[in-house]
Design a protein around this motif. Structure first.
Motif, PDB file in Angstrom:
ATOM      1  N   UNK A 261       0.816  -1.209   0.000  1.00 28.26           N
ATOM      2  CA  UNK A 261       0.000   0.000   0.000  1.00 28.26           C
ATOM      3  C   UNK A 261       0.850   1.259   0.000  1.00 28.26           C
ATOM      4  N   UNK A 262       0.382   2.235   0.777  1.00 29.11           N
ATOM      5  CA  UNK A 262       1.048   3.537   0.854  1.00 29.11           C
ATOM      6  C   UNK A 262       1.183   3.937   2.313  1.00 29.11           C
ATOM      7  N   UNK A 263       2.133   4.861   2.575  1.00 25.43           N
ATOM      8  CA  UNK A 263       2.337   5.398   3.917  1.00 25.43           C
ATOM      9  C   UNK A 263       2.221   6.907   3.856  1.00 25.43           C
ATOM     10  N   UNK A 264       1.300   7.482   4.674  1.00 23.59           N
ATOM     11  CA  UNK A 264       1.147   8.926   4.778  1.00 23.59           C
ATOM     12  C   UNK A 264       2.033   9.405   5.924  1.00 23.59           C
TER      13      UNK A 264
ATOM     14  N   UNK B 213      -3.697  -1.090  -0.149  1.00 17.02           N
ATOM     15  CA  UNK B 213      -4.264  -0.965  -1.504  1.00 17.02           C
ATOM     16  C   UNK B 213      -5.783  -1.144  -1.510  1.00 17.02           C
ATOM     17  N   UNK B 214      -6.274  -2.024  -0.675  1.00 11.67           N
ATOM     18  CA  UNK B 214      -7.726  -2.261  -0.691  1.00 11.67           C
ATOM     19  C   UNK B 214      -8.500  -1.030  -0.229  1.00 11.67           C
TER      20      UNK B 214
ATOM     21  N   UNK C 245      -7.413   2.105  -0.796  1.00 13.29           N
ATOM     22  CA  UNK C 245      -7.328   3.063  -1.905  1.00 13.29           C
ATOM     23  C   UNK C 245      -8.334   2.714  -2.999  1.00 13.29           C
ATOM     24  N   UNK C 246      -8.498   1.414  -3.253  1.00 15.51           N
ATOM     25  CA  UNK C 246      -9.430   0.992  -4.310  1.00 15.51           C
ATOM     26  C   UNK C 246     -10.794   0.594  -3.795  1.00 15.51           C
ATOM     27  N   UNK C 247     -11.144   0.974  -2.571  1.00 15.91           N
ATOM     28  CA  UNK C 247     -12.426   0.586  -1.996  1.00 15.91           C
ATOM     29  C   UNK C 247     -13.592   1.192  -2.795  1.00 15.91           C
ATOM     30  N   UNK C 248     -14.464   0.332  -3.335  1.00 18.23           N
ATOM     31  CA  UNK C 248     -15.629   0.792  -4.096  1.00 18.23           C
ATOM     32  C   UNK C 248     -15.370   1.065  -5.565  1.00 18.23           C
ATOM     33  N   UNK C 249     -14.095   1.038  -6.015  1.00 17.15           N
ATOM     34  CA  UNK C 249     -13.783   1.358  -7.407  1.00 17.15           C
ATOM     35  C   UNK C 249     -14.309   0.260  -8.331  1.00 17.15           C
ATOM     36  N   UNK C 250     -14.055  -0.992  -7.960  1.00 20.23           N
ATOM     37  CA  UNK C 250     -14.513  -2.101  -8.809  1.00 20.23           C
ATOM     38  C   UNK C 250     -16.032  -2.097  -8.957  1.00 20.23           C
ATOM     39  N   UNK C 251     -16.724  -1.876  -7.850  1.00 18.88           N
ATOM     40  CA  UNK C 251     -18.189  -1.826  -7.910  1.00 18.88           C
ATOM     41  C   UNK C 251     -18.668  -0.696  -8.815  1.00 18.88           C
ATOM     42  N   UNK C 252     -18.025   0.472  -8.689  1.00 19.69           N
ATOM     43  CA  UNK C 252     -18.417   1.606  -9.530  1.00 19.69           C
ATOM     44  C   UNK C 252     -18.152   1.312 -11.004  1.00 19.69           C
ATOM     45  N   UNK C 253     -17.010   0.682 -11.280  1.00 22.44           N
ATOM     46  CA  UNK C 253     -16.708   0.352 -12.677  1.00 22.44           C
ATOM     47  C   UNK C 253     -17.710  -0.667 -13.234  1.00 22.44           C
ATOM     48  N   UNK C 254     -18.098  -1.642 -12.423  1.00 23.73           N
ATOM     49  CA  UNK C 254     -19.097  -2.616 -12.878  1.00 23.73           C
ATOM     50  C   UNK C 254     -20.424  -1.921 -13.186  1.00 23.73           C
ATOM     51  N   UNK C 255     -20.801  -0.971 -12.314  1.00 19.80           N
ATOM     52  CA  UNK C 255     -22.051  -0.238 -12.553  1.00 19.80           C
ATOM     53  C   UNK C 255     -21.942   0.588 -13.828  1.00 19.80           C
ATOM     54  N   UNK C 256     -20.793   1.256 -14.033  1.00 21.63           N
ATOM     55  CA  UNK C 256     -20.602   2.033 -15.256  1.00 21.63           C
ATOM     56  C   UNK C 256     -20.646   1.144 -16.490  1.00 21.63           C
ATOM     57  N   UNK C 257     -20.003  -0.027 -16.410  1.00 22.66           N
ATOM     58  CA  UNK C 257     -20.034  -0.944 -17.549  1.00 22.66           C
ATOM     59  C   UNK C 257     -21.456  -1.418 -17.836  1.00 22.66           C
ATOM     60  N   UNK C 258     -22.218  -1.718 -16.768  1.00 18.22           N
ATOM     61  CA  UNK C 258     -23.605  -2.120 -16.971  1.00 18.22           C
ATOM     62  C   UNK C 258     -24.440  -1.029 -17.596  1.00 18.22           C
ATOM     63  N   UNK C 259     -24.244   0.214 -17.120  1.00 18.17           N
ATOM     64  CA  UNK C 259     -24.980   1.333 -17.718  1.00 18.17           C
ATOM     65  C   UNK C 259     -24.594   1.502 -19.186  1.00 18.17           C
ATOM     66  N   UNK C 260     -23.272   1.381 -19.484  1.00 21.28           N
ATOM     67  CA  UNK C 260     -22.831   1.513 -20.873  1.00 21.28           C
ATOM     68  C   UNK C 260     -23.413   0.439 -21.770  1.00 21.28           C
ATOM     69  N   UNK C 261     -23.402  -0.829 -21.283  1.00 18.74           N
ATOM     70  CA  UNK C 261     -23.990  -1.907 -22.076  1.00 18.74           C
ATOM     71  C   UNK C 261     -25.491  -1.712 -22.263  1.00 18.74           C
TER      72      UNK C 261
END
Length: 489
Positions: A150-153, A173-174, A176-192
């Motif tokens: 991950x990262x250190x602040x 890392x999890x 930082x990417x929390x909710x990104x996969x879900x949002x991308x899936x929703x965007x892909x579904x809307x696009x399809x």
């Protein structure tokens, strides 16, 4: 057209979806990253009050453990050395005021405490950041550095001595990417969904355009086949509605023209009644003899032809498709040759007839085939000198019936012009329509007519009749003939 619209809509929608979905997905990713580091900064800010009050290790450990990040093992505090020198000096002064013996004891204790806490740097919590990055943050600059997983602040915090302690918060890392996969899936579904909706919409629009065009093409084909009652529903886009209106107007005009032509033919036939009656009376007064019998037979045949012409002109219901019963071509040719052979004998013509003994069925009405034969044989008698020989041959197979009428005359100078309606140079008394009648009879079956040189040295008229009645193969042959005629022109 329908699939072209679907493909265009698909391409446009995909480009629009990519233009909006890709940047939006990147924005969602950055928002998730900013949210994770903002939470880390809030966790680091919870330790600032404790560092501002004290640098005691026990107290700082309790403060770190009470925070959410510290409880999860994601926070570390890096305290620099020599932070309690001024406090040590104050305690030494107080010890001297209290007494010599006590001052010595207190002095010893203070020096031990300063040596344990004030003069040595220590860390609270697990260190993940590189020491060089921590030293860089001590200069008062916040930093985010990559660490395993991950990262250190690194958040610097000023102490009362003017130095900086560094609060380190680990961001995996999890987080930082929390909710990104879900949002991308929703965007892909809307696009399809948008792409599927655009395809359905384009298909419906294409169908709305194609159906009127298909109906118009089907109606044009049916009108070409002789179904004069066909009309097109006037709907669809404005351009196709205009085309449908024009087609219906054209069909109505064709019906009126054909009706006028039938009436004209009927009128002309009726006008022939009077001279035919006079001719029949004159023939009856000729008395007995072969010439008189031939004349009376010719007059009777002419009357039958006029009657047939009147009936055909007056027939109604041409809008309905009626099957053609056809006839035996051999029988018709034998009958017409019996009629013309008497005239040939009078003129000293040699006649040869072959191939008419077998039954040869053709999809042509008997009067029409007889009229075509009379037109060809009449041309022989009209345009060749007396004594010129001629022949009629019939050849037949499963896919063609060929009638050859050949003579030993001078021939035809321009065969193409002879086959065009009204263009034949028949001389005085000729309408130029004889071979056109033959051509129309042949093409009604899907066949054709050709003019060439015969083996007798004169003209040969070849009539090709299709036994299948002008089906799909016959229509294809007609289309090829039209294309060849256009290319010659």
């Amino acid at each position: 057209m329908r699939w072209a619209l679907v493909r265009v809509s698909l391409a446009v929608t995909v480009m629009v979806v990519l233009a909006f979905a890709v940047p939006l997905g990147l924005v969602v990713k950055e928002l998730a990253r900013d949210r994770a580091f903002a939470d880390a900064e809030r966790q680091a800010a919870q330790i600032r009050p404790a560092l501002a009050i004290t640098t005691d290790r026990d107290q700082l450990e309790r403060a770190v453990a009470s925070s959410q990040a510290g409880g999860d093992g994601r926070m570390a505090v890096h305290v620099p050395g020599n932070v309690d020198k001024q406090n040590d000096g104050a305690r030494n002064d107080g010890t001297q005021d209290g007494g010599a013996q006590n001052s010595g004891a207190q002095n010893d204790g203070t020096q031990q405490g300063a040596g344990a806490e004030g003069h040595k740097a220590y860390d609270i919590g697990p260190r993940r950041a590189d020491p060089r990055d921590v030293e860089t943050a001590r200069r008062g600059r916040s930093a985010v550095t990559s660490v395993p997983g991950g990262y250190a602040l690194l958040q610097p915090t000023a102490l009362s001595t003017g130095e900086f302690a560094v609060v380190e918060v680990y961001v995996p890392h999890r987080a930082v990417g929390n909710g990104v996969t879900t949002s991308w899936v929703i965007l892909a579904g809307v696009g399809l969904g948008l792409i599927a909706g655009s395809l359905v919409t384009a298909d419906r629009l294409g169908l709305r355009l194609v159906r009127p065009a298909e109906r118009l093409a089907k109606a044009a084909a049916e009108l070409g086949e002789g179904k004069l009652g066909v009309r097109v529903r006037e709907d669809g886009p404005a351009e196709l509605r205009a085309a449908a209106v024009a087609f219906n107007s054209m069909a109505d005009k064709i019906v009126r023209l054909l009706s006028n032509e039938r009436e004209l033919a009927a009128d002309l036939s009726h006008r022939l009644r009077t001279p035919l009656t006079v001719l029949r009376l004159n023939a009856a007064s000729l008395g007995e003899g072969p010439a008189a019998e031939q004349t009376r037979a010719a007059v009777a045949q002419l009357e039958r032809e006029v009657d047939q012409l009147i009936r055909a002109a007056r027939e109604q219901g041409e809008q309905k498709e009626r099957p053609t019963l056809g006839c035996d071509a051999g029988e018709v040719i034998r009958d017409r040759m019996d009629f013309w052979s008497a005239l040939a004998e009078d003129e000293g013509r040699t006649v040869r007839l072959s191939g008419v003994d077998a039954t040869v069925r053709v999809p042509v009405a008997r009067p029409e085939l007889a009229a075509a034969l009379d037109a060809m044989l009449g041309n022989v008698f009209r345009h060749t000198p007396e004594g010129t020989a001629f022949a009629v041959d019939v050849h037949h197979s499963d896919d063609a019936v060929i009638v050859l009428v050949s003579d030993a005359g001078p021939g035809i100078a321009d065969p193409d012009a002879a086959l065009r309606r009204g263009h034949g140079d028949g001389g005085p008394g000729s309408t130029g329509l004889g071979l056109d009648i033959v051509r129309r009879v042949a093409e009604s079956t899907g066949g054709d007519v050709r003019i060439g040189r015969s083996v007798l040295g004169g003209t040969e008229v070849r009539v090709w009749l299709s036994p299948d009645g002008g089906g799909s193969k016959g229509r294809e042959r007609r289309r090829r003939r039209v294309r060849r005629g256009r290319s010659r022109r």
